[in-house]
Design a protein around this motif. Sequence first.
Motif, PDB file in Angstrom:
ATOM      1  N   ARG A  98     120.608  49.473 -23.032  1.00  0.00           N
ATOM      2  CA  ARG A  98     119.737  50.640 -23.170  1.00  0.00           C
ATOM      3  C   ARG A  98     119.135  50.751 -24.575  1.00  0.00           C
ATOM      4  O   ARG A  98     118.600  51.795 -24.948  1.00  0.00           O
ATOM      5  N   GLU A 129     117.910  56.701 -22.769  1.00  0.00           N
ATOM      6  CA  GLU A 129     118.766  57.255 -21.725  1.00  0.00           C
ATOM      7  C   GLU A 129     118.993  56.280 -20.577  1.00  0.00           C
ATOM      8  O   GLU A 129     120.046  56.281 -19.949  1.00  0.00           O
ATOM      9  N   ASN A 130     117.990  55.431 -20.293  1.00  0.00           N
ATOM     10  CA  ASN A 130     118.118  54.469 -19.189  1.00  0.00           C
ATOM     11  C   ASN A 130     117.433  53.159 -19.558  1.00  0.00           C
ATOM     12  O   ASN A 130     116.727  53.059 -20.574  1.00  0.00           O
ATOM     13  N   THR A 131     117.619  52.162 -18.708  1.00  0.00           N
ATOM     14  CA  THR A 131     117.075  50.816 -18.966  1.00  0.00           C
ATOM     15  C   THR A 131     115.571  50.738 -18.680  1.00  0.00           C
ATOM     16  O   THR A 131     114.899  49.840 -19.198  1.00  0.00           O
TER      17      THR A 131
END
Length: 350
Positions: free
Chosen positions: A211, A260-262
């Motif tokens: 991430r 927060e995310n990929t």
Amino acid sequence: KENKKRKRTEEVEKVSEDQCSSVVQEPPVKAKKPRKKELSKAEKKLANRESALERADEEEEQKLFQSKAKQKKGASHAITKSVVNSDTGTTIKQQQKKKVVDETVNRRTVFVGNLPVNCTVQALKSLFKGYGQIKSIRFRSLVPAEDTLSKKLTAIKHKVHPNAKFVNAYVVFKEECDAIKALNENGTEIASGFHIRVDIASKTSSHDNKRSVFLGNLSYDIGDDAVREHFSVCGGVVAVRIVRDRKTGLGKGFGYVLFENTDAVHLALKLNGSLLMGRKIRVKRCGEKWKAPQKSPDRSRAPKDSVDATLKNKRRSNDSFVGEKANPLKKSTKAKRLKTVPRNKAGKNE
């Protein structure tokens, strides 16, 4: 008769005085110094050899003495070690216990980054007191206003360099669960343009590389919020970390962004080469090695012979005269036959 005796004694005294005066007047005879005999070449060589042998013997004796002294020191050091271990109950175990204690303290400690310079202990206490009992707060990454001041004095007197803009701090809680709760304050805006970064100070805390992205070619005086704003288009930014010099507080030109995310990482990679504070930044995944861009990626590599030929042609000037090379004749493999002369011709010649 008495007169005759007196005369004789007077004469004897005069003779003795004359002898004494003659002895005193005579200069002392200097003792002749014996001349040193000049040694021959062979005798000199022998003397030199003897002196060299004596020196070698002395050096060997010194070496033996030193080696014995070292052995004695080593034995005494080993004895003292064993005595220390027996008396204090193995100091190594105590050191291991200290390490374990330090690790437990780190788990209860929270790192707070990107704080403004004018931040105080009371402001941090009011921010984190709702999560649990706070044991201590200490400021770090302080740049002193003068070279003579130590970092401890700068923290006490709060005499920070005027160019310094950022300060870090450590907040130690009484319980480990309270420190974990305090992580909720990560990303909160404590002042205008200062979003703090909150993380556990323990070394075991792992960083999620999937991430995260690596940033290169950053400006040295860049702030965390400038990076946050630049990458906020990609998605939710969890934390921004710019690596800085401990003494000056300036950035070293690289840093990291945690999303927060990929999905945000894929969008962030598209910002590679984008301008940030007048510089083209380099964006790549964490863990990937950066490769320099090749000038001619499409061209295939030419063979060595052609490269050598082109180099030779470049070296030659256009005005220089180059003669033509003669082509060598091919040798025939067939055996040559003798020419037969007709009989009529042979008769005419005769």
